[in-house]
Design an enzyme around this catalytic site. Structure first.
Site, PDB file in Angstrom:
ATOM      1  N   GLY A 174       0.812  -1.218   0.000  1.00 25.87           N
ATOM      2  CA  GLY A 174       0.000   0.000   0.000  1.00 25.87           C
ATOM      3  C   GLY A 174       0.843   1.265   0.000  1.00 25.87           C
ATOM      4  CG  ASN A 175       1.684   2.985  -2.691  1.00 20.87           C
ATOM      5  OD1 ASN A 175       0.828   3.349  -3.493  1.00 20.87           O
ATOM      6  ND2 ASN A 175       2.344   1.847  -2.813  1.00 20.87           N
ATOM      7  CB  SER A 193       8.413   0.806  -6.532  1.00 17.84           C
ATOM      8  OG  SER A 193       7.545  -0.130  -5.935  1.00 17.84           O
ATOM      9  CD  GLU A 194       2.963  -0.066  -7.602  1.00 15.44           C
ATOM     10  OE1 GLU A 194       3.130   0.592  -8.660  1.00 15.44           O
ATOM     11  OE2 GLU A 194       2.832  -1.286  -7.590  1.00 15.44           O
ATOM     12  CG  HIS A 230      -2.063   1.073  -4.240  1.00 14.48           C
ATOM     13  ND1 HIS A 230      -2.987   0.235  -4.846  1.00 14.48           N
ATOM     14  CD2 HIS A 230      -0.924   0.353  -4.138  1.00 14.48           C
ATOM     15  CE1 HIS A 230      -2.401  -0.924  -5.111  1.00 14.48           C
ATOM     16  NE2 HIS A 230      -1.154  -0.885  -4.683  1.00 14.48           N
ATOM     17  CG  HIS A 269      -1.832  -4.532  -7.863  1.00  8.38           C
ATOM     18  ND1 HIS A 269      -0.974  -3.705  -8.526  1.00  8.38           N
ATOM     19  CD2 HIS A 269      -1.581  -4.318  -6.538  1.00  8.38           C
ATOM     20  CE1 HIS A 269      -0.231  -3.035  -7.666  1.00  8.38           C
ATOM     21  NE2 HIS A 269      -0.593  -3.392  -6.449  1.00  8.38           N
TER      22      HIS A 269
HETATM   23 ZN   LIG Z   1       0.008  -2.584  -4.645  1.00 10.41          ZN
END
Ligand SMILES: [Zn+2]
Length: 294
Positions: free
Chosen positions: A31-32, A77-78, A97, A160
């Site tokens: 998550g982010n 990295s997202e 996310h 995902h």
């Molecule tokens: Zn993810």
């Protein structure tokens, strides 16, 4: 030194991360979360940190190209997926996310949450499509999200998870809660034989009430679902809501089971023997009973 506003944004991200962890929307370091600080800077979560155990000082400041401007750690990295959303949505100030398990199950089964079922979801998010599969951390994921982000505040990511956006961190986070809650309800309804759908007329009435509740509509409904042809960015939403002049709730047709039954009957006409699976047989009986009631 960070401003009062930035302190608040850091605290909001910590709180949203804590709730994501408490509700089981993430495992490990998944998550982010990110939010705009101003025209040149974003605040975002660091990579390789469990989102339920962040402190305000862990956050990373980046520009809108993803270049790090401040913080001891590196961004997720997202981040390119977040940047893509900000580029396409000047009205959006925060992106969340996560991998909530029921919604991600729908995303993995290739089943979008595009049925008009709950009045609150119809009024707030509208339709929740599935963005095509893209390898995480590559340019494929932002490209897949781009197709839907102009017309949707939340979407599933194939095999995902899910991503949501909003005017602030908590509003983006609450949309994630709504998606997971909606996915759970849809799953139970389908286990119990399928949803009753809200009619198109009622959907229009509900969406007309948005102004009254101060909800900004993400996008209008597509007049013709084929408007969403592949390769074109969606500017409208596709929502499964049958037309009905008299009923506000209409049973969803179990189209998959019906197709299977038709296939079985066609096969039977070829070799003279009817072979049905248990699922096809129950669908056939349910159909017959429904026709008797009608
Ligand atoms: Zn993810």
């Amino acid at each position: 030194m960070s401003s009062r506003l930035e302190e608040q944004l850091r605290a909001d991200i910590v709180e949203a991360g804590r709730r994501m962890d408490a509700r089981g929307y993430v495992a490990s370091n998944d998550g982010n979360i990110s939010t705009r600080i101003d025209k040149g800077r974003l605040l975002t979560t660091p990579k390789s940190v469990p989102k339920g155990y962040m402190t305000p000082d862990m956050m990373v400041i980046v520009d809108y190209e993803g270049k790090k401007l401040g913080g001891d750690r590196d961004p997720s990295s997202e981040l390119p997926m977040h940047l893509e959303i900000y580029r396409n949505r000047p009205d959006v100030n925060a992106v969340v996310h996560a991998h909530p398990p029921t919604a991600t199950g729908f995303a993995t089964a290739g089943v979008p949450l595009t049925r008009a079922v709950l009045a609150e979801v119809v009024t707030t998010l509208g339709s929740i499509p599935i963005a095509e599969y893209g390898t995480p951390s590559t340019a494929e994921l932002p490209a897949a999200v781009r197709k839907y982000i102009k017309a949707h505040d939340g979407m599933l990511l194939a095999n995902h998870g899910a991503v949501t956006c909003g005017t602030d961190v908590m509003s983006a986070y609450y949309k994630m809660e709504t998606i997971e809650h909606f996915a759970k309800i849809s799953l139970v309804a389908r286990l119990l034989g399928g949803e009753n759908l809200i009619s198109r007329e009622e959907v229009e009435r509900l969406q007309g009430l948005r102004g009254m509740y101060g909800i900004a509509a993400p996008a209008p409904l597509c007049a013709d679902p084929s408007e969403l042809a592949s390769g074109i960015d969606a500017l409208c939403q596709v929502l499964e809501a049958p037309e009905s002049a008299t009923e506000r709730l209409v049973p969803a047709l179990n189209t998959v089971a019906r197709t299977d039954v038709n296939e079985a009957l066609r096969a039977a006409s070829r070799d003279g023997e009817i072979r049905l699976t248990y699922g096809e047989l129950t669908a056939l009986i349910a159909d017959a009973v429904k026709n008797l009631r009608d």
